[in-house]
Design an enzyme around this catalytic site. Structure first.
Site, short mmCIF file in Angstrom:
data_model
loop_
_atom_site.label_atom_id
_atom_site.label_comp_id
_atom_site.label_asym_id
_atom_site.label_seq_id
_atom_site.Cartn_x
_atom_site.Cartn_y
_atom_site.Cartn_z
N GLU A 10 -10.78 -7.05 -3.79
CA GLU A 10 -10.54 -8.08 -2.77
C GLU A 10 -11.75 -8.15 -1.84
OE1 GLU A 10 -6.74 -8.01 -0.89
OE2 GLU A 10 -7.52 -8.91 0.94
N ASP B 167 -0.65 -12.56 2.62
CA ASP B 167 -1.24 -11.52 3.47
C ASP B 167 -1.26 -12.09 4.88
OD1 ASP B 167 -4.17 -9.37 3.10
OD2 ASP B 167 -2.63 -9.50 4.64
N HIS C 205 0.88 -1.17 0.00
CA HIS C 205 0.00 0.00 0.00
C HIS C 205 0.91 1.21 0.00
CE1 HIS C 205 -2.21 -2.98 2.50
NE2 HIS C 205 -3.30 -2.44 2.04
N GLU D 40 -8.96 -13.84 -0.63
CA GLU D 40 -8.15 -14.14 0.55
C GLU D 40 -8.77 -15.29 1.33
OE1 GLU D 40 -6.43 -10.93 2.67
OE2 GLU D 40 -6.64 -11.90 4.63
N ASP E 206 -10.20 -11.97 11.67
CA ASP E 206 -9.22 -12.11 10.60
C ASP E 206 -7.81 -12.11 11.20
OD1 ASP E 206 -8.49 -10.05 7.66
OD2 ASP E 206 -8.11 -12.16 8.13
N ASP F 287 -5.03 -13.46 10.01
CA ASP F 287 -3.92 -13.30 9.04
C ASP F 287 -2.69 -14.10 9.44
OD1 ASP F 287 -4.44 -9.81 8.01
OD2 ASP F 287 -5.32 -11.69 7.31
N ASP G 226 -4.76 -13.81 -1.82
CA ASP G 226 -4.05 -13.47 -0.58
C ASP G 226 -4.06 -14.73 0.25
OD1 ASP G 226 -4.64 -9.97 0.42
OD2 ASP G 226 -3.40 -10.89 -1.14
N HIS H 98 -10.66 -14.21 4.42
CA HIS H 98 -11.91 -13.47 4.12
C HIS H 98 -13.01 -14.43 3.70
CE1 HIS H 98 -9.43 -9.60 3.09
NE2 HIS H 98 -9.20 -10.07 4.29
N ASP I 295 2.38 1.98 3.35
CA ASP I 295 3.39 1.06 3.88
C ASP I 295 4.79 1.54 3.56
OD1 ASP I 295 1.17 -0.60 4.35
OD2 ASP I 295 1.45 -1.65 2.45
C1 3MF Z 1 -7.50 -6.85 5.19
C2 3MF Z 1 -6.70 -7.20 4.00
C3 3MF Z 1 -5.95 -6.08 3.42
C4 3MF Z 1 -5.82 -6.20 1.93
C5 3MF Z 1 -4.93 -5.10 1.46
C6 3MF Z 1 -4.81 -5.13 -0.05
C7 3MF Z 1 -4.41 -5.04 4.79
O1 3MF Z 1 -8.11 -7.97 5.75
O2 3MF Z 1 -6.62 -8.33 3.59
O3 3MF Z 1 -4.65 -6.16 4.00
O4 3MF Z 1 -5.24 -7.43 1.58
O5 3MF Z 1 -5.51 -3.87 1.84
O6 3MF Z 1 -6.01 -5.14 -0.65
MG MG Z 2 -5.71 -9.28 2.02
#
Ligand code: 3MF
Ligand code: MG
Length: 430
Positions: free
Chosen positions: A229, A336, A98, A265, A304, A306, A293, A268, A101
């Site tokens: 996404e 991700d 991003h 993802e 979430d 991650d 992702d 998600h 970042d």
């Molecule tokens: C949030 C995400 C995000 C997206 C990212 C790119 C911060 O759950 O998954 O990670 O992956 O913004 O689209």
């Molecule tokens: Mg993501």
């Protein structure tokens, strides 16, 4: 150069290695279904989780001590140095970022843009020497307080404008760095309460915003893929891009179904109440599969998390759908995924990615074997074979069908779905 990863050697493929800093299954040059594993998987590191995240959670603050944690261009350049040192250790082909970042946060759009341009200049030179490419860029339209009520769907037109201007600069940055995709995650495009939300208005704003982004990207010659996404909630109570099918309906609404695909993802999909492979198969069936992702959620926490993937059977069934869809074109496997906030050592970042890359390699190898075995596809084809001779049924009408059912005395006998036997086939490979 930094000394953050000092003493850590480049990770190599060595199935007999005594430690967890070698690839046991990810041999980039191994050919599977006629393609190298590196070209199948197209691994990417997420700048935000690996280099920007300070380790906080809702009940505790920063745990990671990174020398680049500061809001200056010097710190951003040090962060980039460390990032490319990690890329050279892992040897993965891609990264994602991003804008927020990679650049310091400014006090204005102009300062943000100047900072972003300075950092894409710097990162561009590092890409030349490293060889690591950009899988996709994106705009952070969710962290700054200005976006607390949304970006494209914000009730304040000036926030819409600031977000649109920011997306322009991020598309420019993605093109400048040769990015193969551009992603939009609408973490704040949704609502906290219906009591103050105009759903119809916000849908129109979101549709126009995406249309503008697509038109601008194509106008400046971006030839990559534009991806939405999906995520059902978190941070918003309800996110409009809930899941693949919902996104497809939105794209159809605005005539964008041939312009935009999805970045799916794992975590998600789970939050939306689906399996990862459901979302992948759904995207493929709708012609909008683009990229993934890769991570996993904690099934008890319900949010979430991650985390890096560890479940090979789950990943194998996911990559089975990716391979059935024809594999990645411009897309890839972006991790991700973030360390747990107690995993403080630099080597934890390396080991987390090495293990995840091995899990994905094992999963794809198993998926390819299942696909080449053909038993699952043969069973799927056989299940619908009856339609081969009766396709005209779909262009008939109810009265004609009713007359034929009565005249022909049609009274179908159920046929076994054999699910357990199909699951037994999968279990031979994972
Ligand atoms: C949030 C995400 C995000 C997206 C990212 C790119 C911060 O759950 O998954 O990670 O992956 O913004 O689209
Ligand atoms: Mg993501």
């Amino acid at each position: 150069m930094t000394d953050f990863f000092a003493g850590i050697a480049p990770v190599r493929f060595d199935p007999t290695a005594p430690d967890d800093l070698s690839y046991r299954h990810y041999d980039p040059d191994r050919v599977v279904m006629g393609k190298r594993l590196e070209d199948h998987l197209r691994f990417s590191v997420a700048w935000w989780h690996s280099f920007a995240w300070p380790g906080g959670d809702p009940f505790g603050g920063q745990t990671f001590q990174r020398p680049w944690f500061d809001n200056t261009l010097d710190a951003a350049r040090m962060k980039a140095d460390a990032a490319f040192e990690m890329f050279d250790i892992l040897g993965q082909p891609f990264f994602c970022f991003h804008d927020a970042d990679i650049r310091p946060e400014g006090d204005s759009f102009a300062e943000n843009t100047s900072n972003l341009n300075a950092m894409t200049d710097y990162i561009g030179t590092k890409m030349e020497s490293s060889g690591t490419k950009l899988l996709w860029g994106t705009a952070n339209l969710f962290s700054h307080r200005r976006y607390m009520a949304g970006a494209a769907t914000n009730p304040d037109p000036d926030v819409f404008a600031f977000a649109a201007a920011t997306v322009k600069t991020c598309i420019d940055a993605t093109v400048k760095l040769g990015g193969q995709n551009y992603v939009l995650w609408g973490g704040r495009e949704g609502y906290e309460t219906l009591l103050n939300t105009d759903l119809a208005r916000e849908r129109q704003q979101a549709g126009r915003f995406l249309t503008m982004a697509v038109e601008y990207a194509r106008k400046i010659g971006f030839e990559g893929t534009i991806l939405i996404e999906p995520k059902p909630q978190e941070p918003t109570k309800h996110q409009y891009d809930y899941d693949v099918a919902t996104v497809y309906g939105f794209l159809k609404d605005f005539g964008l179904e041939n312009e935009v695909k999805v970045n799916i993802e794992q975590g998600h999909a789970i939050l939306a109440g689906h399996s990862f492979e459901h979302e992948l198969a759904m995207a493929a069936s709708l012609g909008i599969f683009g990229s993934i992702d890769m991570n996993r959620n904690d099934y008890q926490s319900g949010w979430d998390t991650d985390q890096f993937p560890t479940n090979v059977p789950e990943i194998a069934t996911a990559y089975y759908e990716v391979l059935r869809a024809g594999g990645f074109t411009t897309g890839g496997t972006n991790f991700d995924a973030k360390l747990r906030r107690q995993s403080l050592d630099p080597v934890d970042l390396i080991a987390g990615h090495v293990g995840a890359m091995d899990v994905c390699a094992r999963g794809l190898i198993a998926a390819a074997a299942m696909l080449e075995d053909g038993a699952l596809e043969a069973a799927r084809t056989a299940r619908y074979a009856g339609w081969d001779a009766k396709a005209d049924l779909l262009v008939s009408d109810l009265a004609t069908i009713a007359a034929n059912v009565e005249k022909g005395g049609i009274n179908p006998a159920p046929v076994s779905g054999r699910q357990e036997r199909l699951e037994n086939i999968v279990n031979r490979y994972v």
